[in-house]
Each structure stands twice: as C-alpha cells, then as structure tokens.
Design a protein around this motif. Structure first.
Motif: not given
Ligand code: URA
Length: 203
Positions: A133-134, A52-59, A159-168
């Motif tokens: 990462i969403v 996956a190019k996109i990972l979703f993180l819930g609770e 978005v936050i950019k950190k360590d080559k990753r993008i967080y939405f």
C-alpha cells in the motif's frame, strides 16, 4: 496445457468475484449518507485493477474528481501519473482510492470523516488484498495507523510491515505539485518504490 488453462480460468473467476465485490462496496459508498454529509459532488469510491498488487491511498477527492466520480484526474492526478511513470507503474495495474470518498470543499477532512471513510476503505483493501500500500500523505497515514503519532515529513521513503502487508510512505501529490522541495523528495521516493517493487517481486 490443460493445467495452464485451468489456472487461467481460476484466476479469471477470482478476478470476476473481486470486481463484483468492489462494485458492491462502491455502490454502498454511493448510497452512504454519512460519507456525503457536508461534502460536494459525486462519490469517488476508487478505481483500478481488482487484482492489484499495489494500492494507492490518498486523502479526499478534489473538485474535478467530484464531477466525474474518478480518483486523481485533476492536477494532483497529473503529477501522480508522472510519479507512477518514475516507479515503472501503470495506472491500470493498481487500485487508487482515498479514505474520504467525497470532496469536502477547501478544508481538511475531520478525524471523524477519515475514521468513517475507512470503514468502506478497509473493505476495499480486504477485497483486493494488495501486497503493497502506497500511503500518500498524512491523512492516509492517520487513516491506516490512527494510534501512531507519525509524520510523513519524518518517515517518507520508508516502509512499515504490518499483518503481511507492506506500507510505503510518501507525501501527497498535491504537496509535491506545489512545493519544489517536496517534489524533489517525492521523485526520490518513487525511484525507491521502483526498487522496492523488484525486491518484493511485484515485477
Ligand atoms: N486527492 C486525493 O487524495 N484523492 C483524489 O482522488 C484526488 C486528489
């Protein structure tokens, strides 16, 4: 032609390796006594595409998830499917997980539970290596950025950019499902996500 086939074989074997690693992490989660402490049902390690190019993180899983061991299959999952559709994302393309791997009951997970769950989750993120990462809600936000005092209500849609990753950043689907005002904001966020995906050439 031979080059194309070699590339296909390389990608295929890389995917197989990732799937194996993810299954090993899932097994580690299922056996983890610390994850299970004060919680209910089956472990829900996460599910989806190892490439996956996109990972979703819930609770944390809910009661339905804890019966089947699969993430987001209850009412919040139905709402997430609606949102994924808005963003032009298919479930089978992405990986979905939560920092807390068992149903905690009708209570919010503790900071310690989030911190512990992230020991496993970080390994999953490392293995998949998603570009985006969403972040679904405040628990996921705290899990990923424990030192920052951030609030989803103040920074959703950004978005936050950190360590080559993008967080939405957006709300948790269970909030969007229950509160019309949040639903409206999530609809806008996921339409934005559709555009962001294109800009960072995920599609
Ligand atoms: N909410 C989550 O955060 N994860 C699930 O798997 C289900 C509901």
């Amino acid at each position: 032609m031979i080059q194309l086939f070699t590339k296909f074989l390389k990608n295929w074997s890389r995917k197989m390796d990732k799937e194996k690693i993810l299954e090993e992490i899932a097994e580690e989660i299922r056996r983890c006594e610390e994850c299970k402490k004060n919680k209910f049902g089956l472990a829900v390690p996460g599910k989806g595409n190892a490439n996956a190019k996109i990972l979703f993180l819930g609770e944390a899983p809910g009661p339905q998830e804890s019966k089947k061991g699969e993430p987001f299959i209850g009412p919040s999952g139905k709402f997430l499917d609606f949102l994924l559709d808005l963003a032009g994302i298919k479930r089978e393309e992405v990986f979905i997980t939560s920092p807390v791997k068992y149903y905690p009951g009708k209570r919010a997970p503790t900071e310690e539970e989030i911190r512990h769950g992230m020991l496993h989750t970080s390994k999953q993120i490392e293995a998949i290596n998603p570009k985006l990462i969403v972040v679904l809600g405040n628990v996921a936000l705290k899990a990923l950025f424990p030192d920052k005092k951030l609030k989803i209500s103040e920074i959703h849609g950004s978005v936050i950019k950190k360590d080559k990753r993008i967080y939405f950043l957006t709300f948790h689907p269970s909030a969007g499902r229950r509160f019309p005002q949040i639903k409206k904001k999530m609809v806008e966020d996921f339409k934005k996500l559709r555009k962001i995906k294109k800009v960072i050439s995920l599609k």
